[in-house]
Design a protein around this motif. Structure first.
Motif, PDB file in Angstrom:
ATOM      1  N   TYR A 100       4.162 -29.933 -13.677  1.00 54.75           N
ATOM      2  CA  TYR A 100       4.218 -30.915 -14.571  1.00 54.75           C
ATOM      3  C   TYR A 100       4.189 -32.232 -13.848  1.00 54.75           C
ATOM      4  O   TYR A 100       4.800 -32.531 -12.435  1.00 54.75           O
ATOM      5  N   PHE A 101       3.525 -33.111 -14.389  1.00 52.98           N
ATOM      6  CA  PHE A 101       3.049 -34.638 -13.780  1.00 52.98           C
ATOM      7  C   PHE A 101       3.184 -35.649 -14.934  1.00 52.98           C
ATOM      8  O   PHE A 101       2.978 -35.432 -15.983  1.00 52.98           O
ATOM      9  N   PRO A 102       3.886 -36.686 -14.240  1.00 52.35           N
ATOM     10  CA  PRO A 102       4.376 -37.788 -15.270  1.00 52.35           C
ATOM     11  C   PRO A 102       3.158 -38.358 -15.709  1.00 52.35           C
ATOM     12  O   PRO A 102       2.276 -38.697 -14.903  1.00 52.35           O
ATOM     13  N   VAL A 103       2.879 -38.715 -17.039  1.00 52.53           N
ATOM     14  CA  VAL A 103       2.050 -39.431 -17.594  1.00 52.53           C
ATOM     15  C   VAL A 103       2.690 -40.905 -18.036  1.00 52.53           C
ATOM     16  O   VAL A 103       3.238 -40.907 -18.998  1.00 52.53           O
ATOM     17  N   THR A 104       2.504 -41.628 -16.942  1.00 52.02           N
ATOM     18  CA  THR A 104       3.029 -43.081 -17.047  1.00 52.02           C
ATOM     19  C   THR A 104       2.138 -44.117 -16.399  1.00 52.02           C
ATOM     20  O   THR A 104       1.229 -43.797 -15.685  1.00 52.02           O
ATOM     21  N   VAL A 105       2.319 -45.357 -17.071  1.00 53.72           N
ATOM     22  CA  VAL A 105       1.237 -46.423 -16.804  1.00 53.72           C
ATOM     23  C   VAL A 105       2.115 -47.561 -16.523  1.00 53.72           C
ATOM     24  O   VAL A 105       2.811 -48.111 -17.697  1.00 53.72           O
ATOM     25  N   ARG A 106       2.130 -48.380 -15.528  1.00 52.64           N
ATOM     26  CA  ARG A 106       2.898 -49.699 -15.447  1.00 52.64           C
ATOM     27  C   ARG A 106       4.265 -49.462 -15.792  1.00 52.64           C
ATOM     28  O   ARG A 106       5.004 -50.438 -16.392  1.00 52.64           O
ATOM     29  N   GLY A 107       4.838 -48.131 -15.892  1.00 52.12           N
ATOM     30  CA  GLY A 107       6.331 -47.938 -15.906  1.00 52.12           C
ATOM     31  C   GLY A 107       6.519 -47.428 -17.384  1.00 52.12           C
ATOM     32  O   GLY A 107       7.788 -47.079 -17.753  1.00 52.12           O
ATOM     33  N   GLU A 108       5.472 -47.497 -18.268  1.00 49.56           N
ATOM     34  CA  GLU A 108       5.599 -46.971 -19.540  1.00 49.56           C
ATOM     35  C   GLU A 108       5.384 -45.405 -19.463  1.00 49.56           C
ATOM     36  O   GLU A 108       4.243 -44.987 -19.177  1.00 49.56           O
ATOM     37  N   ARG A 109       6.441 -44.824 -20.263  1.00 50.76           N
ATOM     38  CA  ARG A 109       6.578 -43.180 -19.854  1.00 50.76           C
ATOM     39  C   ARG A 109       6.121 -42.676 -21.006  1.00 50.76           C
ATOM     40  O   ARG A 109       6.739 -42.569 -22.045  1.00 50.76           O
ATOM     41  N   THR A 110       4.619 -42.176 -21.128  1.00 50.62           N
ATOM     42  CA  THR A 110       4.269 -41.558 -22.405  1.00 50.62           C
ATOM     43  C   THR A 110       4.952 -40.039 -22.456  1.00 50.62           C
ATOM     44  O   THR A 110       5.321 -39.361 -23.599  1.00 50.62           O
ATOM     45  N   GLY A 111       4.987 -39.469 -21.281  1.00 43.09           N
ATOM     46  CA  GLY A 111       5.571 -38.118 -21.249  1.00 43.09           C
ATOM     47  C   GLY A 111       5.117 -37.382 -20.144  1.00 43.09           C
ATOM     48  O   GLY A 111       4.958 -37.885 -19.142  1.00 43.09           O
ATOM     49  N   VAL A 112       4.599 -36.064 -20.201  1.00 46.81           N
ATOM     50  CA  VAL A 112       4.280 -35.258 -18.976  1.00 46.81           C
ATOM     51  C   VAL A 112       3.082 -34.311 -19.322  1.00 46.81           C
ATOM     52  O   VAL A 112       2.866 -33.781 -20.548  1.00 46.81           O
TER      53      VAL A 112
END
Length: 376
Positions: free
Chosen positions: A82-94
């Motif tokens: 499982y890997f964080p799907v995040t851009v500039r702190g905005e967390r979309t999910g995993v």
């Protein structure tokens, strides 16, 4: 960027906006021997991770996918990564992949792959509804649809600060909202508590948010932003409707905060393990009277400070046991000290829902700001 990651980047860039995950899965099979990949998006309540292409939602707090989301680090369990799907702190999910490679360098590459996916999802949002719809566990009301479309996001990270916010009831929110923007020198933050019900409340807040943005983008100071937005609201509603708002401007080089309290939600400071109410001079809500003048106030943040902005829907939430209240809120805010802002916001509202025993009836907004200190 290594050759494998570069191919993934090219694949995502070339993919149709509605087929990002499918094209990514094909490239991961070719480059990494991964046979299965899925995007788990966090839902509007921040309580469930929903697979994009169907399947069992992830709601258990102890699940490795939630560990990945909360701690923003890879999680491995039973051959699944499982890997964080995040851009500039905005967390979309995993991003969930099967089987997960065991080589450390490949794990590092998959962290970058998930970040690349986050960038493409952010860019694809205006071109397709697929990801927006898949992040919903049920239908939004029209009022809530209007409110969510206003948001700048739910989390933001820069070296000097970390920020998160959430609206409740997520699928039926009416008048509460928040907005933020930063330019490397200053962070602007507004939290609004609008009056009314249904789409009328959302329309009022929409006008207020856009009036404040228009004033902010004109380059005027915080008090003038409040006055221009006040004029816009009064001109339209002639004092029959108004919006309570807290406006903050944080100088990123110093931690100096400028504030305008226009009948606002409350501002709480968590410093050295203690929660205090940051007292500001209360001024009139926006749009109540013609020609209202606003005065800015100032205070300074210390490194490690955490600010919470909460609307009255939090402290005034009621259950059979009574009212949630300030004391319960302060106790819980102290418990969030070790959490990241997004996890803190999610935990506060989770505790509030547990107290009420169901979805909230009244609107509630919680925003959390961590100050890390001036950064070059």
């Amino acid at each position: 960027m290594d050759e494998r990651t570069s191919r993934v980047c090219d694949t995502l860039t070339a993919a149709p906006v509605d087929l990002l995950v499918e094209r990514l899965e094909e490239e991961l099979r070719r480059s990494y021997g991964i046979t299965g990949a899925e995007l788990l998006q966090v839902d509007y309540r921040l309580s469930t991770l929903l697979p994009l292409r169907g399947g069992e939602p992830v709601s258990s707090a102890g699940h490795p996918a939630w560990h990945c989301f909360d701690h923003q680090s890879p999680a491995l369990a039973d051959g699944v990564g499982y890997f964080p799907v995040t851009v500039r702190g905005e967390r979309t999910g995993v991003l969930r992949v099967t089987p997960v490679p065991s080589e450390p360098e490949l794990l590092g590459e998959l962290v970058e792959v998930a970040r690349l996916l986050a960038h493409e999802l952010a860019a694809a949002g205006t071109g397709t509804d697929r990801y927006t719809v898949a992040a919903r566990s049920r239908r939004l009301t029209l009022a809530a649809e209007m409110q969510w479309e206003l948001l700048p996001g739910r989390s933001r990270v820069r070296p000097s600060f970390s920020l998160a916010g959430q609206l409740e009831p997520a699928y039926a929110v009416r008048g509460d909202n928040f907005d933020w923007s930063d330019n490397g020198e200053r962070l602007w933050l507004s939290v609004l508590n609008g009056m009314g019900e249904g789409t009328a409340a959302s329309a009022l807040t929409t006008l207020a948010v856009n009036a404040l943005r228009n004033a902010r983008r004109a380059g005027v100071d915080l008090a003038d932003q409040a006055e221009l937005a006040d004029q816009a609201l009064y001109s339209f509603h002639r004092g029959e409707q108004h919006v309570s708002v807290l406006l903050l401007g944080v100088e990123l080089r110093t931690g100096r905060v400028t504030a305008v309290d226009a009948g606002s939600p409350r501002l709480l400071l968590l410093r050295d393990g203690e929660v205090t109410h940051q007292k500001l001079e209360a001024q009139l809500p926006l749009g109540m009277f013609d020609g209202t003048r606003y005065e800015a106030q100032h205070f300074d943040l210390r490194v490690g400070d955490r600010l919470f902005v909460v609307s009255d829907g939090v402290t005034e939430a009621t259950a059979a046991a009574g009212r949630y209240g300030d004391a319960a809120l302060a106790r819980f805010l102290r418990r969030t000290a070790a959490m990241a802002p997004m996890q803190a916001v999610r935990s506060v509202l989770g505790d509030l829902r547990a107290f009420v025993g169901t979805d909230l009836v009244d609107d509630a907004v919680v925003v959390c700001l961590d100050w890390s200190g001036p950064q070059p």
